[in-house]
Design a protein around this motif. Structure first.
Motif, PDB file in Angstrom:
ATOM      1  N   VAL A  80       3.303 -30.830 -42.877  1.00 53.97           N
ATOM      2  CA  VAL A  80       3.026 -29.998 -44.463  1.00 53.97           C
ATOM      3  C   VAL A  80       2.153 -29.079 -44.099  1.00 53.97           C
ATOM      4  CG1 VAL A  80       3.067 -31.587 -46.181  1.00 53.97           C
ATOM      5  CG2 VAL A  80       1.089 -32.182 -44.911  1.00 53.97           C
ATOM      6  N   LYS A  81       1.375 -29.292 -42.653  1.00 51.10           N
ATOM      7  CA  LYS A  81      -0.050 -27.769 -41.656  1.00 51.10           C
ATOM      8  C   LYS A  81       0.444 -26.492 -41.357  1.00 51.10           C
ATOM      9  CE  LYS A  81      -3.788 -31.251 -42.174  1.00 51.10           C
ATOM     10  NZ  LYS A  81      -3.461 -32.298 -41.934  1.00 51.10           N
ATOM     11  N   THR A  82       1.882 -27.043 -41.958  1.00 56.79           N
ATOM     12  CA  THR A  82       2.794 -25.631 -41.125  1.00 56.79           C
ATOM     13  C   THR A  82       2.190 -24.455 -41.869  1.00 56.79           C
ATOM     14  OG1 THR A  82       4.489 -26.932 -40.315  1.00 56.79           O
ATOM     15  CG2 THR A  82       5.247 -25.124 -40.136  1.00 56.79           C
ATOM     16  N   PRO A  83       2.587 -22.971 -41.635  1.00 49.46           N
ATOM     17  CA  PRO A  83       2.617 -22.299 -42.394  1.00 49.46           C
ATOM     18  C   PRO A  83       4.193 -21.773 -42.676  1.00 49.46           C
ATOM     19  CG  PRO A  83       1.226 -21.338 -39.887  1.00 49.46           C
ATOM     20  CD  PRO A  83       1.923 -23.183 -40.017  1.00 49.46           C
ATOM     21  N   ILE A  84       3.958 -21.457 -43.745  1.00 50.05           N
ATOM     22  CA  ILE A  84       4.655 -21.231 -44.732  1.00 50.05           C
ATOM     23  C   ILE A  84       5.296 -20.477 -43.371  1.00 50.05           C
ATOM     24  CG2 ILE A  84       6.420 -20.288 -46.747  1.00 50.05           C
ATOM     25  CD1 ILE A  84       3.912 -22.223 -47.966  1.00 50.05           C
ATOM     26  N   VAL A  95      10.038 -28.704 -49.265  1.00 49.34           N
ATOM     27  CA  VAL A  95       8.280 -28.096 -49.272  1.00 49.34           C
ATOM     28  C   VAL A  95       8.946 -27.960 -51.237  1.00 49.34           C
ATOM     29  CG1 VAL A  95       6.348 -26.670 -49.713  1.00 49.34           C
ATOM     30  CG2 VAL A  95       8.082 -27.123 -47.729  1.00 49.34           C
ATOM     31  N   GLY A  96      10.521 -27.221 -50.967  1.00 45.09           N
ATOM     32  CA  GLY A  96      10.329 -27.252 -52.381  1.00 45.09           C
ATOM     33  C   GLY A  96      11.200 -28.073 -53.282  1.00 45.09           C
ATOM     34  N   ILE A  97      11.467 -29.106 -52.445  1.00 44.19           N
ATOM     35  CA  ILE A  97      12.048 -30.241 -53.047  1.00 44.19           C
ATOM     36  C   ILE A  97      10.727 -31.191 -53.639  1.00 44.19           C
ATOM     37  CG2 ILE A  97      13.353 -32.665 -53.075  1.00 44.19           C
ATOM     38  CD1 ILE A  97      15.088 -30.991 -51.680  1.00 44.19           C
ATOM     39  N   ILE A  98       9.749 -31.388 -52.607  1.00 45.28           N
ATOM     40  CA  ILE A  98       8.519 -31.606 -53.057  1.00 45.28           C
ATOM     41  C   ILE A  98       7.640 -30.821 -54.002  1.00 45.28           C
ATOM     42  CG2 ILE A  98       6.419 -33.045 -51.700  1.00 45.28           C
ATOM     43  CD1 ILE A  98       7.488 -32.280 -48.961  1.00 45.28           C
ATOM     44  N   ALA A  99       7.617 -29.805 -54.401  1.00 48.35           N
ATOM     45  CA  ALA A  99       7.313 -29.291 -54.984  1.00 48.35           C
ATOM     46  C   ALA A  99       8.272 -29.544 -56.621  1.00 48.35           C
ATOM     47  CB  ALA A  99       7.422 -27.469 -55.218  1.00 48.35           C
ATOM     48  N   ALA A 100       9.419 -30.030 -56.774  1.00 49.07           N
ATOM     49  CA  ALA A 100      10.630 -30.128 -58.344  1.00 49.07           C
ATOM     50  C   ALA A 100      10.116 -31.311 -58.531  1.00 49.07           C
ATOM     51  CB  ALA A 100      11.974 -29.529 -57.501  1.00 49.07           C
ATOM     52  N   PHE A 101       9.986 -32.006 -57.499  1.00 47.56           N
ATOM     53  CA  PHE A 101       9.847 -33.640 -57.534  1.00 47.56           C
ATOM     54  C   PHE A 101       8.201 -33.847 -57.659  1.00 47.56           C
ATOM     55  CE2 PHE A 101      13.891 -35.726 -58.113  1.00 47.56           C
ATOM     56  CZ  PHE A 101      14.585 -34.603 -57.078  1.00 47.56           C
ATOM     57  N   MET A 102       7.139 -33.474 -57.246  1.00 46.03           N
ATOM     58  CA  MET A 102       6.249 -34.440 -57.256  1.00 46.03           C
ATOM     59  C   MET A 102       5.052 -34.221 -58.915  1.00 46.03           C
ATOM     60  SD  MET A 102       3.891 -31.249 -55.521  1.00 46.03           S
ATOM     61  CE  MET A 102       3.266 -29.854 -56.207  1.00 46.03           C
ATOM     62  N   HIS A 103       5.563 -33.869 -59.562  1.00 46.62           N
ATOM     63  CA  HIS A 103       4.620 -33.822 -60.798  1.00 46.62           C
ATOM     64  C   HIS A 103       5.478 -35.177 -61.843  1.00 46.62           C
ATOM     65  CE1 HIS A 103       7.038 -30.625 -60.851  1.00 46.62           C
ATOM     66  NE2 HIS A 103       7.529 -30.889 -62.796  1.00 46.62           N
ATOM     67  N   ASP A 104       6.137 -35.634 -61.086  1.00 44.32           N
ATOM     68  CA  ASP A 104       7.210 -36.747 -61.751  1.00 44.32           C
ATOM     69  C   ASP A 104       7.485 -36.254 -63.339  1.00 44.32           C
ATOM     70  OD1 ASP A 104       8.460 -38.908 -61.941  1.00 44.32           O
ATOM     71  OD2 ASP A 104       6.927 -39.707 -63.298  1.00 44.32           O
ATOM     72  N   PRO A 105       8.623 -34.933 -63.759  1.00 45.38           N
ATOM     73  CA  PRO A 105       8.940 -34.939 -64.379  1.00 45.38           C
ATOM     74  C   PRO A 105       9.994 -35.037 -64.841  1.00 45.38           C
ATOM     75  CG  PRO A 105       9.821 -33.356 -62.316  1.00 45.38           C
ATOM     76  CD  PRO A 105       8.950 -34.043 -62.101  1.00 45.38           C
ATOM     77  N   GLN A 106      10.620 -35.011 -66.580  1.00 42.80           N
ATOM     78  CA  GLN A 106      11.208 -35.611 -66.789  1.00 42.80           C
ATOM     79  C   GLN A 106      12.687 -35.072 -67.029  1.00 42.80           C
ATOM     80  OE1 GLN A 106      11.628 -38.547 -68.756  1.00 42.80           O
ATOM     81  NE2 GLN A 106       9.687 -38.780 -67.495  1.00 42.80           N
ATOM     82  N   VAL A 107      12.349 -33.552 -66.337  1.00 40.90           N
ATOM     83  CA  VAL A 107      14.124 -32.879 -66.345  1.00 40.90           C
ATOM     84  C   VAL A 107      13.735 -31.900 -65.282  1.00 40.90           C
ATOM     85  CG1 VAL A 107      15.212 -31.022 -67.374  1.00 40.90           C
ATOM     86  CG2 VAL A 107      13.939 -32.249 -68.791  1.00 40.90           C
ATOM     87  N   LEU A 108      15.218 -31.922 -64.703  1.00 35.54           N
ATOM     88  CA  LEU A 108      15.565 -31.496 -63.226  1.00 35.54           C
ATOM     89  C   LEU A 108      15.680 -30.495 -63.324  1.00 35.54           C
ATOM     90  CD1 LEU A 108      14.973 -34.393 -61.016  1.00 35.54           C
ATOM     91  CD2 LEU A 108      12.838 -32.455 -60.328  1.00 35.54           C
ATOM     92  N   ILE A 109      15.806 -29.246 -62.532  1.00 34.47           N
ATOM     93  CA  ILE A 109      16.915 -27.946 -62.599  1.00 34.47           C
ATOM     94  C   ILE A 109      16.674 -27.797 -61.004  1.00 34.47           C
ATOM     95  CG2 ILE A 109      17.495 -26.124 -63.641  1.00 34.47           C
ATOM     96  CD1 ILE A 109      16.173 -26.908 -66.050  1.00 34.47           C
ATOM     97  N   LEU A 110      17.875 -27.931 -60.540  1.00 34.66           N
ATOM     98  CA  LEU A 110      17.609 -27.481 -58.841  1.00 34.66           C
ATOM     99  C   LEU A 110      19.197 -26.740 -58.310  1.00 34.66           C
ATOM    100  CD1 LEU A 110      17.626 -31.451 -58.398  1.00 34.66           C
ATOM    101  CD2 LEU A 110      15.206 -29.651 -58.385  1.00 34.66           C
ATOM    102  N   LEU A 126       0.811 -27.273 -46.964  1.00 33.65           N
ATOM    103  CA  LEU A 126       0.162 -28.023 -48.504  1.00 33.65           C
ATOM    104  C   LEU A 126      -0.924 -27.551 -49.183  1.00 33.65           C
ATOM    105  CD1 LEU A 126      -0.729 -31.450 -48.601  1.00 33.65           C
ATOM    106  CD2 LEU A 126      -2.577 -30.713 -46.899  1.00 33.65           C
ATOM    107  N   GLY A 127      -1.468 -26.702 -48.786  1.00 35.45           N
ATOM    108  CA  GLY A 127      -1.839 -25.599 -49.490  1.00 35.45           C
ATOM    109  C   GLY A 127      -1.238 -24.934 -50.660  1.00 35.45           C
ATOM    110  N   PHE A 128      -0.053 -24.716 -50.391  1.00 38.09           N
ATOM    111  CA  PHE A 128       1.310 -24.134 -51.547  1.00 38.09           C
ATOM    112  C   PHE A 128       1.184 -25.295 -52.781  1.00 38.09           C
ATOM    113  CE2 PHE A 128       4.980 -23.886 -53.751  1.00 38.09           C
ATOM    114  CZ  PHE A 128       4.789 -22.562 -53.918  1.00 38.09           C
ATOM    115  N   LEU A 129       1.442 -26.051 -52.180  1.00 35.42           N
ATOM    116  CA  LEU A 129       1.392 -27.727 -52.256  1.00 35.42           C
ATOM    117  C   LEU A 129       0.792 -28.052 -53.887  1.00 35.42           C
ATOM    118  CD1 LEU A 129       3.774 -29.825 -50.578  1.00 35.42           C
ATOM    119  CD2 LEU A 129       4.693 -28.711 -52.892  1.00 35.42           C
TER     120      LEU A 129
END
Lengths: 295, 268
Positions: free
Chosen positions: A121-125, A136-151, A92-95
């Protein structure tokens, strides 16, 4: 939305990217397939502006990937192939650090995704498993609702259930007219989500097809056990690619001629039928072989 | 600069930084505390005077101990503090750039709408803030200890502060070239090795240069030529000009680092 034109980058030992050309239109999902070391991640590094091309250029939303790297990130979500987070933080801290860096205030989408992927999310990385980091990576990629996704290989490390959740997420984003480029080892995942796909080998794009065509070159092997020797003869007489594997058991290779296969089976008494999963390498090998023969 | 990143980085460096601050502050308090007993010791200066001149230069006691300032400058700033700051600067400069590139977490920082230059400035700020905190706390502890812990001996506060500013600037320059190395490296260990190697070389040249007149030329190749704590605290150096040239070289080194980092290929 994503344009790659004449992209070339040379590394030592003849590796690199050689004159890559492709385009992903707005609202399209593009699958990027290739064996290890073919240049998938290198292409993605160019799109992210981590590398400067020797020749050619790539652009996202009309902005050059090298010169405008920072501005492009406003509308882009990125999932690296090898996920490493900053040390000494919880998920969560990272996100929330990423959110703050993006000056994003609402956490609705983030919490929704956390709920969906059932992430603790409380688990230390540093205590996270590969699968958890991937989430966590997937959430980080999607959470700001981007128009383009590179996965870059988005489902590696996810269990089948979570892979399903992920594929649903991709299909949903496709509905929302997002542009997505994803590289993958899993043909299934590409098959289920992508409109078109590029196959890369040794830094060159060897095929750029829509999904229908790619499916037709996909080989599948069925193990078929029939009831009688009569049926066996029947099968052997057909024009399909057949390998005898034992008493009344054959391996039938189907490549685009599904109809013929079904018709053949309908004339026999089938005791047991099973598909043998093919790994991607196999599919590639055949694809390349076929192309080389055609040449 | 990105404030959220800066705060997060400061937080994750907090423990290590705290250790350095504690070590340096505790040590300066300790040596100031024992100063009266050394100063009162009969024949201490005679003993020092009996050593060969080069030896006296090496341990920073050319003229014996005549004042608290000399003692603190020679014993602490010339020896242990130098090593503490060297270790901190080399470790931290490697950590804030090369490590993130080597491990790959830099990809996440660059996947936010901040330019490479902005990220690098933030990381440089973390490095320099840490350095400033160590020097700052040590200055404060030194002054406090000399005021409250011992009686009858005075530390010249103004020149002590000047010495600390010059110390900060010297190590900012060292941080500058370490940061540059860190910015061009893909490999954390390599960056650490090269930074440590260069700095140790400077240190050895400095030692060798002080040994005899024949080897004095070696001093010219060491950044520590600029750093002579005893002369500094006695106001025998041109503090202003040294300060200016150190500031300029620090600035240039960090500028070059930013430009190089902006233009290079990253293996993320």
């Amino acid at each position: 939305m994503i344009h790659v034109k004449g992209l070339s980058k040379h590394f030592s030992k003849g590796k690199g990217l050689f004159d890559l050309n492709f385009e992903v239109k707005k609202g399209e999902v593009f699958g990027y397939i290739g064996p290890n070391g073919a240049g998938k991640s290198t292409t993605i590094r160019h799109l992210m502006g981590f590398m400067k091309p020797d020749r050619g250029h790539s652009s996202i939303n009309g902005m050059d990937c090298w010169n405008n790297a920072a501005r492009i990130q406003d509308q882009t979500g990125y999932l690296p192939g090898e996920i490493v987070f900053l040390e000494g933080m919880s998920g969560l801290g990272f996100l929330s650090l990423l959110q703050k860096m993006r000056k994003q205030e609402t956490t609705k989408r983030r919490d929704e995704l956390i709920e969906r992927f059932q992430l603790d999310v409380k688990t230390p990385i540093r205590k996270m498993s590969k699968g958890m980091k991937q989430k966590v990576g997937i959430i980080a990629a999607f959470m700001h609702d981007p128009q383009v996704l590179i996965l870059d290989e988005p489902t590696s490390g996810l269990d089948p259930l979570m892979q399903r959740v992920f594929i649903d997420l991709i299909l949903e984003e496709k509905q929302n007219n997002k542009t997505i480029l994803m590289s993958s080892h899993s043909f299934q995942e590409i098959e289920r989500t992508c409109d078109s796909a590029g196959i890369i080998k040794d830094g060159k794009l060897v095929a750029l097809e829509d999904m229908y065509l790619l499916r037709s070159v996909q080989r599948r092997v069925f193990e078929v056990k029939v009831k009688s020797e009569n049926d066996m003869e029947h099968i052997l007489r057909s024009s399909l690619d057949i390998e005898v594997k034992g008493a009344r058991t054959v391996h039938v290779t189907v490549q685009g001629n599904d109809q013929e296969f079904v018709q053949l089976l309908s004339r026999c008494e089938v005791q047991h039928i099973d598909t043998r999963p093919q790994d991607l390498e196999d599919i590639f090998m055949h694809y390349y072989d076929r192309r080389e023969v055609e040449k | 600069m990105s404030l959220p990143l800066y705060l997060a980085m400061m937080k994750s460096h907090g423990k290590m930084l705290g250790g350095f601050i504690y070590g340096a502050s505790a040590y300066i308090v300790l040596i100031i505390w024992i100063y009266p007993s050394i100063a009162d010791m009969q024949g201490f200066n005679d003993m020092i005077g009996a050593l060969p001149e080069s030896m006296r230069k090496l341990i920073g006691m050319e003229n014996g101990i005549n004042s608290l300032s000399d003692y603190v400058a020679g014993e602490f700033y010339g020896m242990l503090f130098l090593i503490i700051l060297m270790v901190y600067v080399i470790l931290t400069s490697t950590r804030v750039m090369a490590r993130l590139v080597d491990q790959g977490s830099m990809a996440y920082l660059l996947a936010t709408p901040h330019s490479r230059v902005k990220i690098a400035i933030t990381q440089a700020a973390v490095l320099l803030t840490g350095l400033a905190l160590i020097v700052g706390f040590t200055t404060f502890s030194g002054i406090a200890a000399s005021e409250w812990l011992i009686e009858g001996y005075q530390l010249d506060v103004a020149s002590f502060i000047a010495l600390n500013i010059l110390t900060f600037l010297t190590f900012s320059s060292i941080a500058g070239y370490c940061f540059l190395i860190s910015s061009i490296s893909n490999d954390e260990k390599k960056a650490l090795g090269i930074s440590a190697g260069i700095t140790l070389l400077f240190y050895i040249l400095n030692m060798a240069g002080k040994l005899s007149e024949k080897t004095e030329w070696m001093l010219n190749f060491s950044i520590f030529k600029w750093y002579d704590p005893i002369k500094m605290i006695n106001n025998e150096t041109d503090a202003f000009w040294i300060g200016c040239s150190l500031s300029i070289s620090t600035f240039l080194l960090f500028m070059i680092s930013l430009i190089v980092f902006k233009k290079r290929n990253l293996p993320l």
